[in-house]
Write a protein that holds these residues in place. Structure first.
Motif, PDB file in Angstrom:
ATOM      1  N   GLU A   1       0.824  -1.216   0.000  1.00 55.96           N
ATOM      2  CA  GLU A   1       0.000   0.000   0.000  1.00 55.96           C
ATOM      3  C   GLU A   1       0.855   1.260   0.000  1.00 55.96           C
ATOM      4  O   GLU A   1       0.610   2.196  -0.762  1.00 55.96           O
ATOM      5  CB  GLU A   1      -0.929   0.013   1.216  1.00 55.96           C
ATOM      6  CG  GLU A   1      -2.065  -0.974   1.082  1.00 55.96           C
ATOM      7  CD  GLU A   1      -3.087  -0.854   2.199  1.00 55.96           C
ATOM      8  OE1 GLU A   1      -3.246   0.238   2.778  1.00 55.96           O
ATOM      9  OE2 GLU A   1      -3.724  -1.878   2.505  1.00 55.96           O
TER      10      GLU A   1
ATOM     11  N   LEU B   1       2.627   1.951  -3.336  1.00 54.51           N
ATOM     12  CA  LEU B   1       1.750   2.461  -4.386  1.00 54.51           C
ATOM     13  C   LEU B   1       1.343   3.916  -4.128  1.00 54.51           C
ATOM     14  O   LEU B   1       1.175   4.695  -5.052  1.00 54.51           O
ATOM     15  CB  LEU B   1       0.501   1.576  -4.498  1.00 54.51           C
ATOM     16  CG  LEU B   1       0.755   0.177  -5.085  1.00 54.51           C
ATOM     17  CD1 LEU B   1      -0.476  -0.710  -4.939  1.00 54.51           C
ATOM     18  CD2 LEU B   1       1.151   0.269  -6.564  1.00 54.51           C
ATOM     19  N   GLN B   2       1.195   4.273  -2.856  1.00 57.76           N
ATOM     20  CA  GLN B   2       0.716   5.616  -2.506  1.00 57.76           C
ATOM     21  C   GLN B   2       1.827   6.652  -2.462  1.00 57.76           C
ATOM     22  O   GLN B   2       1.561   7.848  -2.516  1.00 57.76           O
ATOM     23  CB  GLN B   2       0.056   5.592  -1.114  1.00 57.76           C
ATOM     24  CG  GLN B   2      -1.167   4.703  -1.002  1.00 57.76           C
ATOM     25  CD  GLN B   2      -2.374   5.315  -1.682  1.00 57.76           C
ATOM     26  OE1 GLN B   2      -2.376   6.506  -1.993  1.00 57.76           O
ATOM     27  NE2 GLN B   2      -3.386   4.504  -1.931  1.00 57.76           N
TER      28      GLN B   2
ATOM     29  N   GLY C   1       5.725   5.750  -5.938  1.00 56.53           N
ATOM     30  CA  GLY C   1       4.457   5.216  -6.435  1.00 56.53           C
ATOM     31  C   GLY C   1       4.496   4.845  -7.913  1.00 56.53           C
ATOM     32  O   GLY C   1       4.130   3.711  -8.277  1.00 56.53           O
ATOM     33  N   PRO C   2       4.943   5.761  -8.808  1.00 54.10           N
ATOM     34  CA  PRO C   2       4.952   5.425 -10.245  1.00 54.10           C
ATOM     35  C   PRO C   2       5.793   4.185 -10.533  1.00 54.10           C
ATOM     36  O   PRO C   2       5.372   3.301 -11.291  1.00 54.10           O
ATOM     37  CB  PRO C   2       5.562   6.681 -10.889  1.00 54.10           C
ATOM     38  CG  PRO C   2       5.262   7.785  -9.907  1.00 54.10           C
ATOM     39  CD  PRO C   2       5.323   7.156  -8.554  1.00 54.10           C
TER      40      PRO C   2
ATOM     41  N   LYS D   1       3.932   1.091  -9.277  1.00 52.13           N
ATOM     42  CA  LYS D   1       2.799   0.743 -10.154  1.00 52.13           C
ATOM     43  C   LYS D   1       3.293   0.000 -11.386  1.00 52.13           C
ATOM     44  O   LYS D   1       2.725  -1.014 -11.786  1.00 52.13           O
ATOM     45  CB  LYS D   1       2.025   1.999 -10.554  1.00 52.13           C
ATOM     46  CG  LYS D   1       1.049   2.425  -9.481  1.00 52.13           C
ATOM     47  CD  LYS D   1       0.313   3.698  -9.817  1.00 52.13           C
ATOM     48  CE  LYS D   1      -0.259   4.261  -8.511  1.00 52.13           C
ATOM     49  NZ  LYS D   1      -0.216   5.675  -8.376  1.00 52.13           N
ATOM     50  N   GLU D   2       4.359   0.514 -11.977  1.00 49.61           N
ATOM     51  CA  GLU D   2       4.950  -0.142 -13.154  1.00 49.61           C
ATOM     52  C   GLU D   2       5.382  -1.568 -12.817  1.00 49.61           C
ATOM     53  O   GLU D   2       5.133  -2.517 -13.556  1.00 49.61           O
ATOM     54  CB  GLU D   2       6.177   0.650 -13.647  1.00 49.61           C
ATOM     55  CG  GLU D   2       5.838   1.823 -14.534  1.00 49.61           C
ATOM     56  CD  GLU D   2       4.932   1.441 -15.696  1.00 49.61           C
ATOM     57  OE1 GLU D   2       5.240   0.477 -16.409  1.00 49.61           O
ATOM     58  OE2 GLU D   2       3.877   2.106 -15.864  1.00 49.61           O
TER      59      GLU D   2
ATOM     60  N   TYR E   1       4.354  -3.557 -10.386  1.00 51.78           N
ATOM     61  CA  TYR E   1       3.233  -4.472 -10.128  1.00 51.78           C
ATOM     62  C   TYR E   1       2.542  -4.849 -11.442  1.00 51.78           C
ATOM     63  O   TYR E   1       2.140  -5.976 -11.642  1.00 51.78           O
ATOM     64  CB  TYR E   1       2.221  -3.856  -9.155  1.00 51.78           C
ATOM     65  CG  TYR E   1       2.759  -3.690  -7.757  1.00 51.78           C
ATOM     66  CD1 TYR E   1       3.520  -4.702  -7.161  1.00 51.78           C
ATOM     67  CD2 TYR E   1       2.543  -2.535  -7.019  1.00 51.78           C
ATOM     68  CE1 TYR E   1       4.044  -4.550  -5.886  1.00 51.78           C
ATOM     69  CE2 TYR E   1       3.058  -2.378  -5.746  1.00 51.78           C
ATOM     70  CZ  TYR E   1       3.805  -3.386  -5.181  1.00 51.78           C
ATOM     71  OH  TYR E   1       4.330  -3.249  -3.935  1.00 51.78           O
ATOM     72  N   LYS E   2       2.444  -3.839 -12.317  1.00 49.36           N
ATOM     73  CA  LYS E   2       1.791  -4.091 -13.617  1.00 49.36           C
ATOM     74  C   LYS E   2       2.580  -5.162 -14.398  1.00 49.36           C
ATOM     75  O   LYS E   2       2.017  -6.106 -14.914  1.00 49.36           O
ATOM     76  CB  LYS E   2       1.728  -2.787 -14.437  1.00 49.36           C
ATOM     77  CG  LYS E   2       0.400  -2.630 -15.153  1.00 49.36           C
ATOM     78  CD  LYS E   2       0.380  -1.522 -16.193  1.00 49.36           C
ATOM     79  CE  LYS E   2       0.594  -0.154 -15.606  1.00 49.36           C
ATOM     80  NZ  LYS E   2       0.829   0.876 -16.631  1.00 49.36           N
TER      81      LYS E   2
END
Ligand code: G1P
Length: 294
Positions: free
Chosen positions: A273, A276-277, A282-283, A286-287, A289-290
Motif C-alpha cells: 500500500e 503504491l501511494q 508510487g509510479p 505501479k509499473e 506491479y503491472k
C-alpha cells in the motif's frame, strides 16, 4: 505540550528472523525505518518530546535520530547534498529525544511505567511503533492524534484510539466495551471497560485498541498497582481499565486505517500500500506491479 512515550524494548518475535539482529522498529518501509514514521506522526500532532523505552540491543533506534558526524562529513565532502539533507532530517526539527531502559520484559504496562522516571507524573501520549496510521495520507494521520490531543486538552478525558477488527483478529488486541454504542470516525465516546486479548466469545465488541493513547496523569498510579494479566505480563490495557474506576475514559474512533507492521503479513500489506501511494516511489511501484501481473 504533552510528551510521548514510544516503547521499543520488545524483541519483535513476530518479525523473526528479520528482527534477530536489528530492532523490528528499524525494518525499512520504502526509504526509512518504521520508527521514523511514528516519530513523524507524533511531530505532526505537535509533540516535541519523545521518550524511547528501550533495551541494550536497540541502540540503533536512538542512533537513527542522532547526528552521525562522520557520515555527514563524508557526504559533504562528496557534494551529496540531497543525501546529506535526508540524513540530517531523520529527527524532525526541535524534537527532543530521551531514553530509558526496560531491563526486564515484564509487558507493555511495565515498559510505559519505566518512562515515569524521566517524565514525572505528567499526562502522557503513548504511540506503539508496530502500528502505522495512514502515513501516506498526511492530513488524516495528523487529524487522528492531533484530534485526540485536542479533545484531551479541552475535556481532560483520556483518549484511546480504536478501530473495528474482524472476528479472527479480536484475540490479538485490547478490546473496548462501549456498552453497545458505535462511534463514528473522528469522534469519541465514553468507555465502560477494556479487556486485553479476550477470546472471541468473551469480547465485549469488535473495537480494538490501535496503539495510540492520550492518558491523564492518573494512569501512573494505576500502572503502579497493576499486576500481571494476559500472557503473564503487566498490561497497559488493564491499567486503563482500572483508570475507569475513578474517571471517564473515551474511545476515539480513528479515521483512515491502521497498518499493523509488527507481523510479516501486516508488513507485506503495508509495504504494498505504501509503495503504491508514495509520491516518489508510487509510479515505479505501479509499473513493477503491472509488469508482474502481465
Ligand atoms: C498491544 C496492546 C493491545 C493493543 C495492541 C495494538 O498488544 O497490549 O491492547 O491492541 O498493542 O497493536 P501487542 O501487539 O503488543 O501484543
Amino acid at each position: 505540550m504533552i510528551k510521548a512515550v514510544i516503547p521499543v524494548a520488545g524483541f519483535g518475535t513476530r518479525m523473526l528472523p528479520a528482527s534477530k539482529s536489528i530492532p523490528k522498529e528499524m525494518i525499512t518501509l520504502l526509504d526509512k525505518p518504521l520508527i521514523q514514521y511514528v516519530v513523524e506522526e507524533a511531530y505532526a500532532a505537535g509533540i516535541r518530546d519523545v521518550v524511547f523505552v528501550t533495551h541494550s540491543a536497540k541502540c540503533s533506534v536512538e542512533n537513527h535520530f542522532d547526528t552521525n558526524f562522520e557520515l555527514e562529513w563524508q557526504l559533504e565532502q562528496k557534494g551529496k547534498t540531497q543525501l546529506l539533507e535526508a540524513v540530517r532530517n531523520t529527527a524532525p526539527p526541535s524534537m527532543r529525544f530521551s531514553t530509558v531502559r526496560q531491563s526486564k520484559g515484564l509487558g507493555l504496562g511495565h515498559a510505559v511505567l519505566c518512562a515515569k522516571e524521566v517524565l514525572g507524573s505528567d499526562d502522557v501520549a503513548i504511540l506503539l511503533p508496530d502500528v502505522l496510521i495512514d502515513m501516506y495520507e498526511c492530513d488524516l494521520q495528523k487529524d487522528n492524534l492531533a484530534s485526540m490531543l485536542e479533545r484531551f486538552r479541552l475535556t481532560g478525558k483520556s483518549q484511546i484510539m480504536v478501530e473495528k477488527v474482524g472476528d479472527s483478529d479480536i484475540e490479538k488486541y485490547g478490546i473496548a466495551d462501549l456498552g453497545g454504542k458505535s462511534p463514528i470516525g473522528g469522534n469519541s465516546v465514553p468507555v465502560k471497560a477494556f479487556v486485553e486479548k479476550p477470546p472471541l466469545e468473551h469480547a465485549p465488541s469488535n473495537l480494538a485498541v490501535v496503539g495510540r493513547y492520550v492518558l491523564s496523569k492518573n494512569i501512573w498510579r494505576c500502572l503502579e498497582s497493576t499486576s500481571a494479566g494476559s500472557g503473564g505480563e503487566i498490561q497497559l490495557t488493564d491499567a486503563i481499565d482500572s483508570l475507569l474506576d475513578s474517571e471517564t475514559v473515551e474511545a476515539f474512533y480513528m479515521t483512515g486505517k491502521s497498518h499493523d507492521c509488527g507481523n510479516i503479513n501486516g508488513f507485506i500489506q503495508t509495504f504494498l500500500e505504501y509503495s503504491l501511494q508514495n509520491p516518489k516511489y508510487g509510479p515505479l511501484a505501479k509499473e513493477a506491479y503491472k509488469s508482474l501481473s502481465n
